[in-house]
Design an enzyme around this catalytic site. Structure first.
Site, PDB file in Angstrom:
ATOM      1  N   SER A  85      -8.308  20.725 -22.727  1.00  0.00           N
ATOM      2  CA  SER A  85      -9.133  20.292 -23.212  1.00  0.00           C
ATOM      3  C   SER A  85     -10.980  20.698 -22.992  1.00  0.00           C
ATOM      4  O   SER A  85     -11.041  20.804 -21.433  1.00  0.00           O
ATOM      5  CB  SER A  85      -9.768  18.781 -22.936  1.00  0.00           C
ATOM      6  OG  SER A  85     -11.010  17.911 -23.851  1.00  0.00           O
ATOM      7  N   ASN A 133     -20.233  23.035 -15.289  1.00  0.00           N
ATOM      8  CA  ASN A 133     -21.042  23.554 -16.912  1.00  0.00           C
ATOM      9  C   ASN A 133     -21.551  21.798 -17.501  1.00  0.00           C
ATOM     10  O   ASN A 133     -20.983  21.213 -16.295  1.00  0.00           O
ATOM     11  CB  ASN A 133     -19.995  23.141 -18.162  1.00  0.00           C
ATOM     12  CG  ASN A 133     -18.883  21.910 -18.468  1.00  0.00           C
ATOM     13  OD1 ASN A 133     -19.182  21.333 -18.973  1.00  0.00           O
ATOM     14  ND2 ASN A 133     -18.159  22.010 -17.200  1.00  0.00           N
ATOM     15  N   ASN A 163      -7.873  14.233 -27.389  1.00  0.00           N
ATOM     16  CA  ASN A 163      -8.584  14.015 -25.643  1.00  0.00           C
ATOM     17  C   ASN A 163      -9.428  12.849 -26.444  1.00  0.00           C
ATOM     18  O   ASN A 163     -10.408  13.439 -26.978  1.00  0.00           O
ATOM     19  CB  ASN A 163      -9.252  14.948 -25.201  1.00  0.00           C
ATOM     20  CG  ASN A 163     -10.253  15.061 -23.558  1.00  0.00           C
ATOM     21  OD1 ASN A 163     -11.027  14.325 -24.035  1.00  0.00           O
ATOM     22  ND2 ASN A 163      -9.233  15.136 -22.882  1.00  0.00           N
ATOM     23  N   ASN A 191     -10.579  10.655 -21.306  1.00  0.00           N
ATOM     24  CA  ASN A 191     -11.318  11.249 -20.802  1.00  0.00           C
ATOM     25  C   ASN A 191     -12.244   9.966 -20.446  1.00  0.00           C
ATOM     26  O   ASN A 191     -12.898   9.768 -20.547  1.00  0.00           O
ATOM     27  CB  ASN A 191     -12.360  12.359 -21.082  1.00  0.00           C
ATOM     28  CG  ASN A 191     -12.932  12.934 -20.519  1.00  0.00           C
ATOM     29  OD1 ASN A 191     -13.325  12.535 -19.892  1.00  0.00           O
ATOM     30  ND2 ASN A 191     -14.336  13.969 -21.026  1.00  0.00           N
ATOM     31  N   CYS A 194     -15.275  12.055 -17.266  1.00  0.00           N
ATOM     32  CA  CYS A 194     -16.295  13.633 -17.519  1.00  0.00           C
ATOM     33  C   CYS A 194     -17.931  13.030 -16.923  1.00  0.00           C
ATOM     34  O   CYS A 194     -18.459  12.733 -17.157  1.00  0.00           O
ATOM     35  CB  CYS A 194     -16.460  13.736 -19.233  1.00  0.00           C
ATOM     36  SG  CYS A 194     -18.374  14.985 -19.462  1.00  0.00           S
ATOM     37  N   LYS A 228      -6.702  11.416 -17.954  1.00  0.00           N
ATOM     38  CA  LYS A 228      -7.832  12.522 -16.994  1.00  0.00           C
ATOM     39  C   LYS A 228      -8.406  11.733 -16.066  1.00  0.00           C
ATOM     40  O   LYS A 228      -9.994  11.645 -16.597  1.00  0.00           O
ATOM     41  CB  LYS A 228      -8.112  13.654 -18.181  1.00  0.00           C
ATOM     42  CG  LYS A 228      -9.039  14.607 -17.509  1.00  0.00           C
ATOM     43  CD  LYS A 228      -9.059  15.816 -18.721  1.00  0.00           C
ATOM     44  CE  LYS A 228      -9.840  16.808 -18.065  1.00  0.00           C
ATOM     45  NZ  LYS A 228      -9.771  18.170 -19.186  1.00  0.00           N
ATOM     46  N   GLY A 307      -6.961  22.728 -12.913  1.00  0.00           N
ATOM     47  CA  GLY A 307      -8.128  23.442 -12.029  1.00  0.00           C
ATOM     48  C   GLY A 307      -8.089  24.602 -10.788  1.00  0.00           C
ATOM     49  O   GLY A 307      -7.826  25.127 -10.559  1.00  0.00           O
ATOM     50  N   THR A 330     -11.062  26.875 -17.816  1.00  0.00           N
ATOM     51  CA  THR A 330     -12.294  28.140 -17.136  1.00  0.00           C
ATOM     52  C   THR A 330     -11.244  29.686 -17.458  1.00  0.00           C
ATOM     53  O   THR A 330     -12.505  30.282 -18.681  1.00  0.00           O
ATOM     54  CB  THR A 330     -12.757  27.953 -15.853  1.00  0.00           C
ATOM     55  OG1 THR A 330     -13.285  26.936 -15.994  1.00  0.00           O
ATOM     56  CG2 THR A 330     -13.757  28.675 -16.465  1.00  0.00           C
TER      57      THR A 330
END
Lengths: 369, 287
Positions: A85, A133, A163, A191, A194, A228, A307, A330
């Site tokens: 996500s 980010n 998500n 989530n 965050c 998550k 990760g 990423t």
């Protein structure tokens, strides 16, 4: 997604189940000699004696003998590779580079109950082997998601994990109920981690809040439920246990690590939000540690590793450390085709170590001590 | 992006040339017939300069020029970049024969030219790079992405080009060769007129010129001044934004800009997929 047989073939080296739900990973014309092939339910080696195996035959899902299927509680995936996500937009964007039905699943960008503009720019800054980010959950809200994105997601041919992030536990519950009632989602990922909006992280660092949100969402929504989690806690095992005890089918480990980037000439943080979440290869050892810790402490809880995963060795490292599945994050930004490539490369890597399924390598990491 | 544009793809392509053309400024030529035949002016590529993990991200670089073989077939393309950070520095160290991971063509690109009219390009810093291919396309000299304006071309094209100092002026001869007139402004007066590039445009407008289309690319303050001038003189004006990007294809939501929405208000929209080309009036310059 289809899930013909519910059994995961763990440790089966001499036979396989020809159920049609074997991982569909071998692409037309990419069969190499020596790749294991299925023949009338028996394992054989593809060699000189099997020249009659036309490349077209290998596009058949049953032609791949390595069992890539994974089971995360009630959620079954055709293979362990998911797009994380926040790193693949609403999946349409990724479709230009990836044949989506090859993937184990896709997780569109976090949706919130109401539209959110997100943070000011700069929202991202590159760091050594990483990315910081602070997007701020920029999205058009749940109603828009259900109307405009979910109908498309129903067509992508892979598991869709929606998500969600609520500002309160009540809002998480209300959102999960709506997602559960709308056709198209195969699972919900909460989530609660965050780092760029305060409520998400606050929830995910408190054991009681985690237990409550998971318990109540589980009651309100029939879909498999994934929590998550944030790594920005003292003891991740305690949080993961709370999620497991409350009925989470799996936990995703880990969301980003809180950090800052500094412009020393201006004496200012670079991100407009000051703080951001660090991702990318830089955090891989930290994420592996988190996965191993939780998987060892809670062997019955399926873990999805996240990760810095960018290549097939990374995938295997996470599986061995205890992740039943993985999310690519990423790396989608700087290598848009990576998810599909990882699925394609996985069978050969498993074969290299004599494994015939993903399941049998999960959690095989042994201590040196 | 309209139906004629081909979708983006990721591929490894070979460097044909990576050559300095001004101070800290390089032209990178890549062997890539597929991108070269699909891309249109205003679109861009993400180019990953580094090795495995560092620098991590690709860098967005606009199409500078489509390279054609003697028979006119598109065989490659060029981008021009200024070394301003780790990514562009790493890119400048790459040599001919090496391969780079790229993905594109990305973004919406420019629309059609004003048929029979004059176009003026206003560039600041490294913002001149989209205008070489655009000039050739709008003047009807080149077909790009399968689209030719030979029958409805612009009458003339002029580049107003502002740089800090003469050493940074890059590619002027390329523009002139393409039939694009060039007028330069520098901060220090070392080339052309001393002052802002927008001053060059104002002089023309005050002299009575009314271009059929004005297009800007450069730093936000320059574009903001250009948008004001376009409003003042009621000019048809587009801008190509150069926002910071992580992915280039709409996945990360890093590159957002405040865009005026139909029905009022502004929203932060992704420059990589909804732009980089916007009507100057569509950008909320006050934000």
């Amino acid at each position: 997604m289809s899930s013909g047989s519910s059994a995961i073939v763990a440790g089966a080296r001499s036979e396989v189940i020809a159920s049609g739900s074997i991982g569909k990973v071998v692409r037309r014309g990419t069969l190499s000699r020596g790749r294991l092939q299925l023949d009338e339910g028996r394992l054989i080696r593809h060699d000189e004696d099997r020249r009659d195996l036309e490349p077209a035959a290998v596009d058949d899902p049953e032609a791949c003998l390595i069992d890539l299927r994974v089971k995360l509680g009630r959620l079954e995936l055709r293979n362990p590779v998911l797009a994380a996500s926040g790193t693949c937009g609403y999946i349409r964007e990724l479709a230009a580079f990836v044949q989506l039905d090859r993937l184990g699943g896709v997780i569109p960008k976090t949706v919130t109950m109401r539209p959110r503009a997100g943070n000011a720019t700069p929202r991202t800054v590159e760091t050594p082997a990483g990315l910081l980010n602070a997007i701020g959950l920029d999205n058009d809200g749940l109603e828009h998601f259900l109307e405009h994105h979910l109908p498309y997601l129903r067509t992508v041919g892979t598991a869709v994990v929606v998500n969600i992030a609520g500002e309160t536990i009540d809002e998480f519950v209300a959102m999960a109920e709506l997602v559960g009632a709308a056709p198209g989602a195969d699972a919900v990922e909460l989530n609660i981690s965050c780092p760029n909006v305060s409520h998400g992280l606050d929830l995910g660092i408190d054991v009681r809040s985690v237990a409550e949100v998971v318990t109540r969402v589980r009651r309100a929504c029939p879909l498999p439920l994934i929590a998550k989690l944030t790594p920005n806690v003292t003891d991740l095992v305690v949080i993961a246990r709370a999620a497991a005890d409350a009925g989470a089918d799996a936990v995703s480990l880990v969301n980003t690590f809180r950090g800052i980037a500094v412009d020393w000439r201006r004496c200012k943080p670079i991100l407009a939000n000051d703080f951001g979440g660090l991702s990318g290869p830089a955090i891989k050892p930290l994420a592996l540690r988190a996965v191993w810790e939780v998987a060892r402490a809670l062997p019955a809880l399926p873990v999805i590793g996240i990760g810095g995963i960018a290549n097939i060795d990374d995938v295997l490292e996470f599986l061995v450390a205890g992740a039943s599945a993985i999310q690519v994050g990423t790396a989608n930004f700087y290598d848009p085709g990576v998810c599909e490539r990882l699925v394609a490369e996985l069978p050969a890597k498993l074969e290299e170590i004599g494994a015939t399924s993903v399941a049998e390598v999960v959690g095989t990491l042994r201590s040196n001590r | 992006m309209d139906g004629t544009a081909a979708g983006p793809a990721q591929r490894l392509v070979t460097i044909v040339e990576n050559r300095p053309i001004a101070r800290d400024t390089y032209v990178l030529r890549l062997d890539d017939p597929l991108t070269a035949s699909a891309i249109r002016p205003g679109q861009f590529l993400m180019i990953r300069p580094g090795g495995e993990n560092d620098p991590l991200l690709g860098r967005p670089l606009a199409l500078y020029n489509v390279v054609r073989d003697p028979g006119g077939t598109a065989v490659g393309f060029e981008v021009v970049y200024l070394v301003i950070g780790r990514g562009t520095r790493a890119l400048s160290a790459r040599r001919a024969g090496e391969r780079l991971s790229i993905w594109g063509p990305l973004g919406n690109g420019f629309g059609p030219p004003p048929a029979g009219g004059a176009v003026v390009f206003v560039a600041g810093g490294i913002g001149q790079t989209p205008f070489l291919a655009l000039g050739g396309w709008w003047l009807g000299r080149e077909s790009c992405g399968g689209v030719s304006y030979a029958g409805a071309a612009a009458h003339s094209a002029t580049l107003l080009y502002g740089v800090r100092t003469s050493e940074l002026a890059a590619g002027i001869e390329d523009f002139e060769r393409a039939g694009i007139a060039v007028e330069v402004a520098t901060d220090d007066g070392s080339l052309g007129r001393r002052g802002y590039v927008t001053d060059l445009l104002r002089r023309r407008l005050e002299g009575g010129a009314r271009p059929g289309k004005v297009v800007g690319c450069g730093p936000p303050p320059m574009l903001s001044a250009l948008a004001r001038m376009a409003r003042e003189y009621d000019l048809d004006c587009d801008v190509s934004l150069e926002n910071h990007m992580a992915c280039g294809y709409g996945a990360c939501f890093s590159c957002v800009a405040p865009i005026v929405q139909q029905g009022g208000g502004t929203d932060l929209r992704r420059v990589c997929v909804e732009g980089p080309v916007f009507g100057a009036a569509a950008v909320d310059w006050s934000a």
